[in-house]
Design an enzyme around this catalytic site. Sequence first.
Site, short mmCIF file in Angstrom:
data_model
loop_
_atom_site.label_atom_id
_atom_site.label_comp_id
_atom_site.label_asym_id
_atom_site.label_seq_id
_atom_site.Cartn_x
_atom_site.Cartn_y
_atom_site.Cartn_z
N ASP A 13 0.85 -1.19 0.00
CA ASP A 13 0.00 0.00 0.00
C ASP A 13 0.88 1.23 0.00
O ASP A 13 2.03 1.19 0.44
CB ASP A 13 -0.93 0.01 1.22
N ASP A 77 -4.63 -2.60 -2.90
CA ASP A 77 -5.94 -1.96 -3.09
C ASP A 77 -5.89 -0.94 -4.23
O ASP A 77 -6.86 -0.23 -4.46
CB ASP A 77 -6.44 -1.32 -1.79
N HIS A 130 -9.56 -0.60 3.12
CA HIS A 130 -10.32 -0.28 4.33
C HIS A 130 -11.52 -1.20 4.51
O HIS A 130 -12.60 -0.77 4.92
CB HIS A 130 -10.74 1.19 4.31
#
Length: 171
Positions: A13, A77, A130
Amino acid sequence: MAQQQLIDCIYTDGGCIHNPGPGGWGVVVQFTDGSVLEMGDHQPETTNNRMEMQAAIQALEYVRECDQQEPMRLLTDSKYVIDGITKWIKGWQKKGWKTAAGKPVLNQDLWQRLHQLNHPQISWCHVKGHSGEPGNERADAIANGFARGQKPHLRNNQSASMPKKSTKIKR
């Protein structure tokens, strides 16, 4: 001689405070025996996309050092990273690093490095950010800690048989 641990999956990330602004990247390497290695760093002036890419680059550099040939998953992500490395990159190369609109590809330097490090044993997987996925949440926390100038404690409970990786971005 100690047996080399096998990487099961890697979470990556990147994040940026104000875009552009101070940024950070985080990597969580999970091994098949349950041990974990975490890496991360910061950059004073960057973008979110560059940090997402830098995290993937650092992960793949670590994989290269390990010389693992068994399949593994890289989870991020960032649809930008996944689509770029699995769909768009071949077209960019054919067009001389130009987009479909004829403009230069942004972050070409990082795309070229990512492409150079990519391996067939890597499965690129998207994970929703998230969403409570522990590996992704931890990579996010590392990236955001570094982006905020707060170096988080990085876990390294792997055995001594694995190569050691610096947490610094190669410039």
